[in-house]
Design a protein around this motif. Structure first.
Motif, PDB file in Angstrom:
ATOM      1  N   GLN A 144       0.832  -1.203   0.000  1.00 57.35           N
ATOM      2  CA  GLN A 144       0.000   0.000   0.000  1.00 57.35           C
ATOM      3  C   GLN A 144       0.875   1.265   0.000  1.00 57.35           C
ATOM      4  N   TYR A 145       1.943   1.253   0.772  1.00 63.28           N
ATOM      5  CA  TYR A 145       2.848   2.391   0.809  1.00 63.28           C
ATOM      6  C   TYR A 145       3.511   2.604  -0.556  1.00 63.28           C
ATOM      7  N   LEU A 146       3.877   1.514  -1.196  1.00 62.31           N
ATOM      8  CA  LEU A 146       4.488   1.635  -2.518  1.00 62.31           C
ATOM      9  C   LEU A 146       3.508   2.235  -3.523  1.00 62.31           C
ATOM     10  N   PHE A 147       2.257   1.866  -3.389  1.00 66.01           N
ATOM     11  CA  PHE A 147       1.257   2.446  -4.282  1.00 66.01           C
ATOM     12  C   PHE A 147       1.050   3.928  -3.949  1.00 66.01           C
ATOM     13  N   ALA A 148       1.053   4.260  -2.672  1.00 61.88           N
ATOM     14  CA  ALA A 148       0.950   5.670  -2.271  1.00 61.88           C
ATOM     15  C   ALA A 148       2.140   6.449  -2.826  1.00 61.88           C
ATOM     16  N   ASN A 149       3.326   5.841  -2.789  1.00 60.64           N
ATOM     17  CA  ASN A 149       4.506   6.466  -3.365  1.00 60.64           C
ATOM     18  C   ASN A 149       4.317   6.696  -4.866  1.00 60.64           C
ATOM     19  N   ALA A 150       3.747   5.721  -5.547  1.00 60.00           N
ATOM     20  CA  ALA A 150       3.509   5.854  -6.990  1.00 60.00           C
ATOM     21  C   ALA A 150       2.529   7.000  -7.262  1.00 60.00           C
ATOM     22  N   LEU A 151       1.484   7.113  -6.447  1.00 58.96           N
ATOM     23  CA  LEU A 151       0.513   8.200  -6.621  1.00 58.96           C
ATOM     24  C   LEU A 151       1.179   9.561  -6.423  1.00 58.96           C
ATOM     25  N   TYR A 152       1.956   9.669  -5.351  1.00 58.70           N
ATOM     26  CA  TYR A 152       2.613  10.949  -5.072  1.00 58.70           C
ATOM     27  C   TYR A 152       3.650  11.275  -6.153  1.00 58.70           C
ATOM     28  N   THR A 153       4.429  10.289  -6.557  1.00 55.30           N
ATOM     29  CA  THR A 153       5.442  10.508  -7.583  1.00 55.30           C
ATOM     30  C   THR A 153       4.799  10.920  -8.899  1.00 55.30           C
ATOM     31  N   ASN A 154       3.656  10.341  -9.203  1.00 54.90           N
ATOM     32  CA  ASN A 154       2.928  10.717 -10.413  1.00 54.90           C
ATOM     33  C   ASN A 154       2.492  12.181 -10.340  1.00 54.90           C
ATOM     34  N   LEU A 155       1.975  12.582  -9.192  1.00 55.57           N
ATOM     35  CA  LEU A 155       1.563  13.973  -9.002  1.00 55.57           C
ATOM     36  C   LEU A 155       2.769  14.910  -9.133  1.00 55.57           C
ATOM     37  N   LEU A 156       3.871  14.525  -8.532  1.00 57.21           N
ATOM     38  CA  LEU A 156       5.096  15.305  -8.599  1.00 57.21           C
ATOM     39  C   LEU A 156       5.584  15.433 -10.045  1.00 57.21           C
ATOM     40  N   CYS A 157       5.538  14.340 -10.778  1.00 53.62           N
ATOM     41  CA  CYS A 157       5.969  14.349 -12.178  1.00 53.62           C
ATOM     42  C   CYS A 157       5.074  15.260 -13.020  1.00 53.62           C
ATOM     43  N   TYR A 158       3.773  15.185 -12.797  1.00 53.95           N
ATOM     44  CA  TYR A 158       2.845  16.060 -13.523  1.00 53.95           C
ATOM     45  C   TYR A 158       3.208  17.524 -13.301  1.00 53.95           C
ATOM     46  N   HIS A 159       3.572  17.845 -12.076  1.00 54.57           N
ATOM     47  CA  HIS A 159       3.965  19.220 -11.779  1.00 54.57           C
ATOM     48  C   HIS A 159       5.278  19.566 -12.482  1.00 54.57           C
ATOM     49  N   ARG A 160       6.248  18.685 -12.410  1.00 56.60           N
ATOM     50  CA  ARG A 160       7.564  18.960 -12.985  1.00 56.60           C
ATOM     51  C   ARG A 160       7.530  19.162 -14.498  1.00 56.60           C
ATOM     52  N   VAL A 161       6.682  18.426 -15.192  1.00 58.52           N
ATOM     53  CA  VAL A 161       6.632  18.585 -16.652  1.00 58.52           C
ATOM     54  C   VAL A 161       5.728  19.736 -17.060  1.00 58.52           C
ATOM     55  N   GLY A 162       5.101  20.379 -16.099  1.00 62.30           N
ATOM     56  CA  GLY A 162       4.306  21.550 -16.412  1.00 62.30           C
ATOM     57  C   GLY A 162       2.831  21.287 -16.638  1.00 62.30           C
ATOM     58  N   ASN A 163       2.360  20.081 -16.352  1.00 66.69           N
ATOM     59  CA  ASN A 163       0.933  19.784 -16.508  1.00 66.69           C
ATOM     60  C   ASN A 163       0.098  20.305 -15.353  1.00 66.69           C
ATOM     61  N   LEU A 164       0.743  20.588 -14.217  1.00 67.50           N
ATOM     62  CA  LEU A 164       0.055  21.140 -13.048  1.00 67.50           C
ATOM     63  C   LEU A 164       0.848  22.328 -12.529  1.00 67.50           C
ATOM     64  N   THR A 165       0.154  23.399 -12.206  1.00 65.05           N
ATOM     65  CA  THR A 165       0.808  24.506 -11.521  1.00 65.05           C
ATOM     66  C   THR A 165       1.020  24.097 -10.062  1.00 65.05           C
ATOM     67  N   ARG A 166       1.753  24.892  -9.338  1.00 66.41           N
ATOM     68  CA  ARG A 166       1.968  24.611  -7.907  1.00 66.41           C
ATOM     69  C   ARG A 166       0.637  24.657  -7.168  1.00 66.41           C
ATOM     70  N   ASP A 167      -0.216  25.581  -7.558  1.00 71.88           N
ATOM     71  CA  ASP A 167      -1.547  25.705  -6.965  1.00 71.88           C
ATOM     72  C   ASP A 167      -2.355  24.429  -7.221  1.00 71.88           C
ATOM     73  N   GLU A 168      -2.335  23.934  -8.446  1.00 69.31           N
ATOM     74  CA  GLU A 168      -3.075  22.705  -8.776  1.00 69.31           C
ATOM     75  C   GLU A 168      -2.471  21.501  -8.061  1.00 69.31           C
ATOM     76  N   PHE A 169      -1.133  21.463  -7.971  1.00 78.16           N
ATOM     77  CA  PHE A 169      -0.452  20.402  -7.238  1.00 78.16           C
ATOM     78  C   PHE A 169      -0.972  20.363  -5.802  1.00 78.16           C
TER      79      PHE A 169
END
Length: 185
Positions: A96-121
């Motif tokens: 479950q923790y590994l999946f939570a890590n995957a969810l958070y990392t996905n969110l972080l990646c979306y922000h880094r590539v510019g798909n999410l602003t910091r506000d949206e993040f």
């Protein structure tokens, strides 16, 4: 009279020379400007290409991260390799923790590539961290984030730490209004 004509011719020659010099200077400046514009356009193209390449590299890394986590979640023996949590956890909790890590990392990646602003993040994270398992994961990996000082990931992690503190202290069940989105920095 001859002296006068000679003086006028000399003056005309001087004016012509000045005009010629000015025209030459203008032509040289125009050519230089054209060269500078061409260099600037090339730099902009290279910067855009580098950004695109950086985003492609980040997406590739994200894909590899997900593949590795998927393998670990599917195989308890591989899951043990990723037992990096502050407290011992069961195999089920680790997955479950590994999946939570995957969810958070996905969110972080979306922000880094510019798909999410910091506000949206922030707003997505606020929803994601309503899940108690995701919160447990976050607290169990706090020691890992301590080494990220001075990075954007550290800033985002601190933003989430602050948000969780505000959520814990809130006297309302309306979690979606807790915390102020940071705006884009």
């Amino acid at each position: 009279m001859a002296t006068r004509n000679s003086g006028i011719r000399g003056l005309r020659s001087a004016v012509a020379a000045c005009l010629g010099m000015a025209a030459g200077t203008f032509a040289a400046m125009a050519a230089q400007r054209h060269t500078l514009d061409a260099i600037n356009a090339r730099l902009e193209h290279l910067e855009k290409r580098a950004l695109t390449q950086q985003q492609a590299n980040l997406a590739m890394q994200q894909r590899q991260h997900w593949e590795l986590l998927s393998k670990a979640m599917d195989n308890p023996e591989l899951t043990e390799v990723l037992d990096i949590f502050a407290v011992p956890v069961t195999v089920q909790k680790r997955r479950q923790y590994l999946f939570a890590n995957a969810l958070y990392t996905n969110l972080l990646c979306y922000h880094r590539v510019g798909n999410l602003t910091r506000d949206e993040f922030f707003k997505h994270a606020r929803g994601m961290f309503q899940n108690p398992i995701v919160r447990e994961y976050w607290y169990a990996t706090r020691h890992l984030r301590a080494s990220l000082k001075g990075t954007e990931e550290a800033e985002l992690g601190q933003m989430i730490d602050d948000l969780l503190l505000q959520l814990d202290e809130a006297d309302t069940d309306e979690w979606w209004v807790i915390g102020d989105p940071p705006g884009d920095a």
